[in-house]
Design a protein around this motif. Structure first.
Motif, PDB file in Angstrom:
ATOM      1  N   ASP A   6       0.810  -1.226   0.000  1.00  0.00           N
ATOM      2  CA  ASP A   6       0.000   0.000   0.000  1.00  0.00           C
ATOM      3  C   ASP A   6       0.839   1.270   0.000  1.00  0.00           C
ATOM      4  OD1 ASP A   6      -2.206  -1.633   0.230  1.00  0.00           O
ATOM      5  OD2 ASP A   6      -2.383  -1.387   2.401  1.00  0.00           O
ATOM      6  N   ASP A   7       2.110   1.140   0.240  1.00  0.00           N
ATOM      7  CA  ASP A   7       2.972   2.293   0.451  1.00  0.00           C
ATOM      8  C   ASP A   7       3.724   2.666  -0.822  1.00  0.00           C
ATOM      9  OD1 ASP A   7       2.075   1.850   3.025  1.00  0.00           O
ATOM     10  OD2 ASP A   7       3.950   0.948   3.690  1.00  0.00           O
ATOM     11  N   TYR A   8       4.479   3.760  -0.733  1.00  0.00           N
ATOM     12  CA  TYR A   8       5.309   4.157  -1.869  1.00  0.00           C
ATOM     13  C   TYR A   8       6.550   4.871  -1.365  1.00  0.00           C
ATOM     14  CZ  TYR A   8       2.927   8.683  -1.273  1.00  0.00           C
ATOM     15  OH  TYR A   8       2.417   9.849  -0.764  1.00  0.00           O
ATOM     16  N   VAL A   9       7.538   4.958  -2.223  1.00  0.00           N
ATOM     17  CA  VAL A   9       8.801   5.605  -1.873  1.00  0.00           C
ATOM     18  C   VAL A   9       8.933   6.912  -2.637  1.00  0.00           C
ATOM     19  CG1 VAL A   9       9.967   3.434  -1.295  1.00  0.00           C
ATOM     20  CG2 VAL A   9      10.139   4.353  -3.619  1.00  0.00           C
ATOM     21  N   SER A  10       9.772   7.769  -2.124  1.00  0.00           N
ATOM     22  CA  SER A  10      10.058   9.037  -2.785  1.00  0.00           C
ATOM     23  C   SER A  10      10.721   8.767  -4.132  1.00  0.00           C
ATOM     24  CB  SER A  10      10.999   9.865  -1.904  1.00  0.00           C
ATOM     25  OG  SER A  10      11.549  10.931  -2.632  1.00  0.00           O
ATOM     26  N   ASN A  11      10.414   9.618  -5.110  1.00  0.00           N
ATOM     27  CA  ASN A  11      11.078   9.464  -6.400  1.00  0.00           C
ATOM     28  C   ASN A  11      12.563   9.838  -6.304  1.00  0.00           C
ATOM     29  OD1 ASN A  11      10.808  12.210  -6.191  1.00  0.00           O
ATOM     30  ND2 ASN A  11       9.574  12.462  -8.031  1.00  0.00           N
ATOM     31  N   LYS A  12      12.968  10.364  -5.149  1.00  0.00           N
ATOM     32  CA  LYS A  12      14.377  10.705  -4.905  1.00  0.00           C
ATOM     33  C   LYS A  12      15.096   9.645  -4.075  1.00  0.00           C
ATOM     34  CE  LYS A  12      13.457  14.435  -2.809  1.00  0.00           C
ATOM     35  NZ  LYS A  12      13.510  15.659  -2.036  1.00  0.00           N
ATOM     36  N   LEU A  13      14.419   8.534  -3.787  1.00  0.00           N
ATOM     37  CA  LEU A  13      15.007   7.521  -2.898  1.00  0.00           C
ATOM     38  C   LEU A  13      16.378   7.068  -3.387  1.00  0.00           C
ATOM     39  CD1 LEU A  13      14.761   5.471  -0.479  1.00  0.00           C
ATOM     40  CD2 LEU A  13      13.873   3.879  -2.151  1.00  0.00           C
ATOM     41  N   LEU A  14      16.453   6.578  -4.602  1.00  0.00           N
ATOM     42  CA  LEU A  14      17.716   6.014  -5.087  1.00  0.00           C
ATOM     43  C   LEU A  14      18.816   7.058  -5.203  1.00  0.00           C
ATOM     44  CD1 LEU A  14      16.419   3.451  -7.713  1.00  0.00           C
ATOM     45  CD2 LEU A  14      17.172   3.031  -5.373  1.00  0.00           C
ATOM     46  N   SER A  15      18.493   8.224  -5.748  1.00  0.00           N
ATOM     47  CA  SER A  15      19.532   9.246  -5.889  1.00  0.00           C
ATOM     48  C   SER A  15      19.990   9.760  -4.525  1.00  0.00           C
ATOM     49  CB  SER A  15      19.050  10.406  -6.767  1.00  0.00           C
ATOM     50  OG  SER A  15      17.926  11.035  -6.187  1.00  0.00           O
ATOM     51  N   THR A  16      19.077   9.839  -3.568  1.00  0.00           N
ATOM     52  CA  THR A  16      19.441  10.319  -2.232  1.00  0.00           C
ATOM     53  C   THR A  16      20.349   9.320  -1.525  1.00  0.00           C
ATOM     54  OG1 THR A  16      17.389  11.572  -2.049  1.00  0.00           O
ATOM     55  CG2 THR A  16      18.568  11.098   0.002  1.00  0.00           C
ATOM     56  N   ILE A  17      19.941   8.071  -1.498  1.00  0.00           N
ATOM     57  CA  ILE A  17      20.764   7.099  -0.766  1.00  0.00           C
ATOM     58  C   ILE A  17      22.099   6.871  -1.462  1.00  0.00           C
ATOM     59  CG2 ILE A  17      18.812   5.976   0.346  1.00  0.00           C
ATOM     60  CD1 ILE A  17      19.145   3.662  -1.633  1.00  0.00           C
ATOM     61  N   ASP A  18      22.119   7.005  -2.777  1.00  0.00           N
ATOM     62  CA  ASP A  18      23.380   6.844  -3.501  1.00  0.00           C
ATOM     63  C   ASP A  18      24.414   7.861  -3.020  1.00  0.00           C
ATOM     64  OD1 ASP A  18      24.968   5.541  -5.521  1.00  0.00           O
ATOM     65  OD2 ASP A  18      24.802   7.405  -6.664  1.00  0.00           O
ATOM     66  N   GLY A  19      23.950   9.028  -2.645  1.00  0.00           N
ATOM     67  CA  GLY A  19      24.862  10.064  -2.159  1.00  0.00           C
ATOM     68  C   GLY A  19      25.364   9.826  -0.746  1.00  0.00           C
ATOM     69  N   TYR A  20      24.749   8.920  -0.007  1.00  0.00           N
ATOM     70  CA  TYR A  20      25.122   8.670   1.386  1.00  0.00           C
ATOM     71  C   TYR A  20      25.823   7.343   1.624  1.00  0.00           C
ATOM     72  CZ  TYR A  20      22.369  12.636   3.011  1.00  0.00           C
ATOM     73  OH  TYR A  20      21.887  13.887   3.247  1.00  0.00           O
ATOM     74  N   ILE A  21      25.542   6.386   0.802  1.00  0.00           N
ATOM     75  CA  ILE A  21      26.055   5.040   1.067  1.00  0.00           C
ATOM     76  C   ILE A  21      27.552   4.968   0.836  1.00  0.00           C
ATOM     77  CG2 ILE A  21      26.029   2.682   0.207  1.00  0.00           C
ATOM     78  CD1 ILE A  21      23.171   2.661   0.306  1.00  0.00           C
ATOM     79  N   GLU A  22      28.203   4.383   1.798  1.00  0.00           N
ATOM     80  CA  GLU A  22      29.622   4.088   1.696  1.00  0.00           C
ATOM     81  C   GLU A  22      29.733   2.592   1.455  1.00  0.00           C
ATOM     82  OE1 GLU A  22      30.983   5.295   5.539  1.00  0.00           O
ATOM     83  OE2 GLU A  22      30.083   7.258   5.321  1.00  0.00           O
ATOM     84  N   ASP A  23      30.803   2.160   0.873  1.00  0.00           N
ATOM     85  CA  ASP A  23      30.944   0.738   0.550  1.00  0.00           C
ATOM     86  C   ASP A  23      30.824  -0.163   1.773  1.00  0.00           C
ATOM     87  OD1 ASP A  23      33.419   1.207  -2.069  1.00  0.00           O
ATOM     88  OD2 ASP A  23      31.227   1.254  -2.130  1.00  0.00           O
TER      89      ASP A  23
END
Length: 189
Positions: A6-23
């Protein structure tokens, strides 16, 4: 992350997390909004240990155990053999704190990237579900208490804070029950 039907994610989810994730980050936390009219913001913090992250989240008194508010490193998740218990409700309470406390590196960001939609026809509010949720929380309490307290790598202070959190969550479930069901639950506590 996990997404309920029933839920949904922000259309910025992938681009946002890509900027934060470290290996080598194990868990990335973000915020959720409920029905676009309510949100509860968890604290944001730079990369820290799982123990410190869980302590920060518990002390904030904000809801944090919903699995949809996290991105997990797949290798970390699989190496620790994390699994939701089949046939139990409130499985988020039974697993999310473990995924955090056992992590080497956790980061929490302010962004709202997940939108939870309340469904009046869902299973969360009927009487039988409330009873099952309460008893399942008690089941998860037993597992969490045992797993964390036998772990020699977790500090005594973190265990104290964690034990208080899971005990209070378990006790609060009694308020969802009435009459005989509540009496039986309290007796079991």
């Amino acid at each position: 992350t996990f997404v309920d039907a029933d839920d949904y994610v922000s259309n910025k989810l992938l681009s946002t997390i890509d900027g934060y994730i470290e290996d080598d980050i194990d868990v990335l936390s973000f915020n959720i909004a409920i029905d676009n009219d309510y949100s509860e913001e968890k604290p944001a913090f730079d990369t820290t240990s799982g123990e410190q992250a869980l302590t920060n989240l518990i002390k904030s008194t904000k809801m944090f155990d919903t699995p949809v508010a996290y991105i997990y490193n797949v290798k970390y998740f699989l190496d620790n053999d994390f699994k939701y218990v089949e046939g139990k409700l409130h499985e988020d309470f039974g697993l999310t704190p473990l995924t955090i406390i056992k992590a080497n590196k956790v980061k929490s960001i302010h962004e709202f990237l997940y939108y939870y939609v309340r469904n009046c026809e869902g299973i969360t509010g009927d009487k039988l579900t409330l009873k099952k949720k309460a008893w399942d929380v008690l089941y998860h309490f037993d597992f969490l208490y045992s797993d964390v307290n036998k772990n020699k790598n977790i500090s005594k202070e973190t265990k104290r804070i964690f034990n208080s959190y899971i005990a209070n969550a378990t006790i609060r479930k009694a308020a969802d029950l009435i009459n005989k069901e509540q009496d039986e639950y309290i007796f079991e506590l």
